[in-house]
Design an enzyme around this catalytic site. Structure first.
Site, PDB file in Angstrom:
ATOM      1  N   GLU A 120      28.988  55.928  55.927  1.00 47.06           N
ATOM      2  CA  GLU A 120      29.892  55.730  54.789  1.00 47.06           C
ATOM      3  C   GLU A 120      29.354  54.699  53.805  1.00 47.06           C
ATOM      4  OE1 GLU A 120      33.420  55.010  57.402  1.00 47.06           O
ATOM      5  OE2 GLU A 120      32.959  52.918  56.938  1.00 47.06           O
ATOM      6  N   CYS A 136      38.984  29.742  32.465  1.00 48.57           N
ATOM      7  CA  CYS A 136      39.161  28.312  32.721  1.00 48.57           C
ATOM      8  C   CYS A 136      38.988  28.003  34.202  1.00 48.57           C
ATOM      9  CB  CYS A 136      40.522  27.862  32.211  1.00 48.57           C
ATOM     10  SG  CYS A 136      40.544  27.954  30.427  1.00 48.57           S
ATOM     11  N   GLU A 137      37.781  28.099  34.650  1.00 49.41           N
ATOM     12  CA  GLU A 137      37.395  27.787  36.029  1.00 49.41           C
ATOM     13  C   GLU A 137      35.952  27.319  35.957  1.00 49.41           C
ATOM     14  OE1 GLU A 137      38.853  28.196  39.075  1.00 49.41           O
ATOM     15  OE2 GLU A 137      40.706  29.080  38.322  1.00 49.41           O
ATOM     16  N   TYR A 163      31.752  47.238  43.110  1.00 50.12           N
ATOM     17  CA  TYR A 163      32.536  45.988  43.208  1.00 50.12           C
ATOM     18  C   TYR A 163      32.515  45.195  41.908  1.00 50.12           C
ATOM     19  CZ  TYR A 163      32.083  47.484  47.968  1.00 50.12           C
ATOM     20  OH  TYR A 163      32.104  48.253  49.092  1.00 50.12           O
TER      21      TYR A 163
END
Ligand code: ADP
Ligand code: ASP
Ligand code: MG
Length: 858
Positions: A739, A809-810, A838
């Site tokens: 898979e 804002c990080e 992803y």
């Protein structure tokens, strides 16, 4: 210009030398050529010296004579008188043996003949072919200095010269001509008493150092080292074919690479050039068009990176245990006094309160068993001595080593299986060295080199420093060049048009998805492939993979619904949730999906739901794998899978409810590039299946890695198939399922964004783009590395070093650190590669920023 042994061994090489010298003359330069002995001759002379039997010595001298005559014949030259005289001298020395000169002085005199002969021959050839060349005796230019710690052996066979700019020599040569040839490897002993000193040698490989001394004496424009390889590489290219050319290095780094084992430069040849700031170039005599390596004083701005991995064999470790008092004062001074007395220079040192262990490097010491035994006998007077040999030292070299330790976890893990005798981190912060048993290095170095690239510790994405691989430059013709990314060539304009309408945008390239699907369909051992849809649920991608005959693996009701809506009914479905609520299973059981369980709980409490159903059991084989701790899905530290010790309880519960375990499944993690892994999982699952009885298929999961760093080797699909077929032969009664997710879609997707603002802050330059971790969280979550390019200025020189950041804002909102990119303008389109997996599926509306739209192209 210094030409090494292979560069002077044949007529075609001498023709190359002639052309090269002529081209330097045409540039207006005056040339001093330094030559090695013909390849193999120094070895032959050393053997002659080791021969006690006079007639054998004479024979050896005759063979050497023959070799030079053959080359002269190829050159169609009559033997020049000077050459004949030297050959006679050599024959005489062979006849005399050491008795006249004394052993060591005789050895030096004999071995000096290699270079004396090759330079005489070279002068004749060049002059005969139209390049008037003066022969110089290197011993008249290079005077060895006597150092207080040298013994007779090092003074004669591994001598040092002090090379300060010498205007007198420079003027003398200016008066003599334009092209000169002289010998590498030899010098004359300096004496205060006016008597002519003896001939001395500069140590094996020392011709490079002769060239450097002469370059410094003459304050040359540059020193060119012409050899059989186009420069210094990130590893010995004869051992690691994926080793990359190092295009530029500063003296310190190059010095460190040379002294930790890269034979391409003699370790002593850089220090004479530092003070006069003479640059050194390494080039391939046979392929002068290749760029080569430039070593110079200027340290260029670049991110800390490992530059090379090198290895030295023949290392001897001496472990000394204090027999006296705990923390005895003066212990080190006592033991080192013996090393000094025996003329041995210590390389690495490890120390504890009662023990000190040091290494002796054969390149710095003329080591033989007698020398070691004599040292050990003396040391035994003050401590308990243990000699550990043969060892090898493996060094990772690069500026700022201490700041990149965190990237080395995977590399360090490799040492887990080995006996590591000593670790040393050099105090100049340029290397990290491991001393291991000698026998392991040949296999270990290529593997570590791959891991360093994969971990991003060797920053091969920085094309200003890392040139092509050895294989790309010299490789066999049948090695297919790495496919250029689809976005780099054909589709670039289309992507710029797409970005002109709006950014940020994800763009998916369906032909790439199909190509990857077809690659996996080559796995003849695999009976059924399921796409793990969590990587990317775009309906066009689901549709394309259904057309390729894939089944689908879903982990939530939402994914099941999306797949059911997008693909034909014939496509098989798997439902593999984890800690899902009861309602999810209820829903899944209404679809055609095969349901998988990985805990006792569902059967213990909701057993009736599964009555008479066929299910898949996901087990935990007790270990995890993958490119980051957060993607490892096996082992007791991960929440997935039924531990094997609960298998019997599970089977009893299944029995009680008439549930049939039809499939057995494990998935250890993702981003795995080593094909042997799946064979192990397959074998383990198959042997468990034998215990269960009802199993008809085995699902070995996904996790097939996609290389992300330039130069990283791709998963070998044919190799994987071989591994799987082998297991299948032992268990032919089970169907094999896989898979894969990321493998199918990662390369098919790119994220387009526009540059916003720039800011300089301290040593850093930040480049802002109009989306960040809200669109692509992998760098923040997994430390994932994604290639970033300026699509607007794709071919512009990459002169700036940026930290690429988003608007969230990080402080973790960083998409790429230390990226070498063209100087950006506001509004340039930036492309972040390999985000088909992803990417969008993990994006969020954080900070209430609009999510990136998705565009599909055929
Ligand atoms: P020469 O005879 O021209 O002095 P050497 O044999 O001394 O040549 O040095 C060149 C060889 O050095 C190469 O052929 C290669 O096998 C070896 N070598 C070892 N490490 C490296 C490295 N990191 N980069 C390039 N060459 C290396
Ligand atoms: N001929 C010497 C050797 O083989 C020196 C050199 O080639 O650099 O060691
Ligand atoms: Mg050499």
């Amino acid at each position: 210009m210094k030409f090494g042994g292979t560069s002077v061994a044949t007529l075609p090489r001498w023709q190359n030398i002639r052309e090269l010298v002529a081209s330097r003359r045409a540039e207006g330069a005056r040339v001093l050529i330094v030559v090695s002995a013909l390849s193999g001759i120094t070895d032959a002379l050393k053997q002659l010296c080791a021969q006690g039997d006079k007639s054998k010595r004479i024979e050896a001298a005759a063979a050497i004579k023959q070799r030079h005559h053959e080359l002269l014949e190829q050159m169609q030259l009559a033997p020049p008188e000077g050459l004949l005289a030297r050959l006679d001298d050599l024959a005489q020395l062979a006849e005399d043996g050491p008795r006249v000169l004394g052993e060591l002085a005789w050895q030096a005199q004999v071995q000096a003949h290699g270079e004396l002969l090759s330079s005489t021959l070279g002068a004749a050839f060049l002059s005969a072919t139209g390049v008037a060349t003066q022969w110089l005796d290197a011993r008249e230019c290079l005077t060895a200095i006597a150092l207080p710690n040298q013994n007779e052996r090092t003074r004669l066979l591994s001598a040092m010269v002090e090379a300060r700019p010498d205007p007198v020599l420079t003027a003398r040569l200016a008066g003599l001509g334009e092209v000169f040839i002289t010998q590498g490897f030899i010098a004359r002993e300096g004496r205060d008493d006016g008597i002519a000193g003896r001939t001395v040698l500069l140590g094996r490989g020392g011709s490079d150092t002769s060239a450097a001394y002469l370059g410094a004496l003459l304050k040359a424009q540059r020193v060119e080292i012409w050899t059989d390889v186009a420069g210094m590489f990130t590893a010995n290219p004869r051992q690691v074919t994926g080793a990359r050319l190092l295009q530029r290095l500063d003296y310190e780094e190059a010095q460190e690479i040379a002294s930790t084992g890269a034979k391409v430069l003699h370790p002593r040849c850089l220090s004479p050039l530092r003070e006069p700031r003479v640059p050194l170039l390494i080039k391939d005599t046979n392929r002068p068009e290749l760029e080569g390596t430039v070593i110079g004083p200027e340290v260029r701005e670049h991110a800390p990176s490992i530059k090379a991995i090198s290895a030295r064999k023949g290392i001897t470790l001496i472990s000394m245990e204090s027999v006296g008092m705990w923390q005895e004062v003066g212990f080190l001074s006592d033991v080192f006094a013996y090393f000094k007395q025996h003329g041995l220079s210590v390389d690495l040192i490890g120390s504890a309160e009662t023990n000190v262990t040091v290494s002796l490097d054969p390149a710095e010491n003329l080591l033989d068993s007698d020398a070691i035994a004599a040292l050990a006998t003396d040391l035994a007077k003050v401590c308990r001595v243990k000699v550990i040999a043969p060892c090898a030292a493996i060094s990772l070299v690069g500026r700022g080593m201490r700041s990149i330790l965190h990237t080395l976890s995977g590399v360090l893990a490799e040492f887990g299986q080995l006996r590591v005798h000593l670790i040393s981190q050099s105090s100049n912060n340029l290397n990290l060295t491991f001393v291991v048993d000698e026998e392991v290095v040949d296999a270990l170095v290529p593997h570590l080199h791959d891991l360093l690239i994969g971990a991003g510790a060797l920053r091969t994405d920085d094309s200003a420093l890392f040139g092509p691989s050895w294989e790309a430059l010299y490789g066999r013709g049948d090695v297919a060049p790495a496919a250029a990314s689809w976005w780099r060539t054909d589709e670039r304009q289309r992507l710029l048009d797409i970005a002109a309408k709006a950014t940020p945008r994800y763009v998916y390239h369906l032909p790439t998805v199909r190509q990857q699907a077809r690659e996996l369909k080559k796995l003849a051992a695999v009976d059924r492939l399921h796409y793990a849809v969590k990587a990317n649920t775009h309906p066009a991608i689901l549709g394309a993979l259904a057309e390729e005959g894939f089944g689908f693996e879903c982990v939530s009701p939402g994914e099941l619904r999306a797949v059911i809506a997008a693909v034909p009914e014939s496509a098989p479905l798997l439902f593999t949730p984890n800690f899902a609520p009861r309602g999810d299973y209820e829903f899944a059981l209404t679809t055609r999906a095969t349901v998988s369980l990985d805990a006792l709980h569902p059967l213990q409490y909701w057993g009736e739901l599964f009555r008479d159903k066929e299910i898949v059991l996901r087990v935990d084989l007790g270990r995890g794998l993958g490119h980051h701790e957060k993607v490892r899905t096996g082992g007791s530290g991960s929440k997935f899978g039924l531990p094997v010790d609960q298998l019997d309880s599970f089977l009893r519960l299944a029995d009680a409810h008439g549930v049939i375990v039809r499939g057995l499944h494990a998935h250890l993690g993702s981003g795995i590039l080593d094909d042997s892994h799946w064979g192990e999982v397959y074998g383990q699952l198959a042997s468990l299946a034998e215990r269960i009885g009802s199993v008809s298929f085995i699902d070995i999961g996904g996790g097939l890695g996609v290389p992300s760093h330039p130069g990283e080797a791709a998963l070998d699909i044919a190799g994987l198939d071989r591994v799987l077929r082998e297991v299948k032969t032992a268990y032919p009664h089970y169907q094999l399922w896989m898979e894969p997710g990321r493998y199918l879609v990662a390369d098919a997707g790119v994220l387009l964004a526009r540059t916003t603002q720039q800011k300089g802050k301290g040593a850093f330059r930040y480049l802002g783009i109009d989306t960040g971790m809200n669109s692509l969280i992998r760098p923040a979550l997994y430390d994932a590395w994604h290639q970033i390019v300026n699509l607007t200025q794709l071919d512009a020189p990459a002169t700036a070093l940026y930290q690429v950041v988003g608007p969230i804002c990080e402080s973790g909102d960083v998409l790429g650190t230390d990226r070498r990119l063209p100087e950006a303008n506001e509004g340039d389109v930036m492309l972040i590669a390999q985000v088909g997996a992803y990417g969008k599926v993990m994006s969020s509306p954080y900070n209430m920023r609009d999510e990136a739209e998705e565009v599909v192209i055929e």
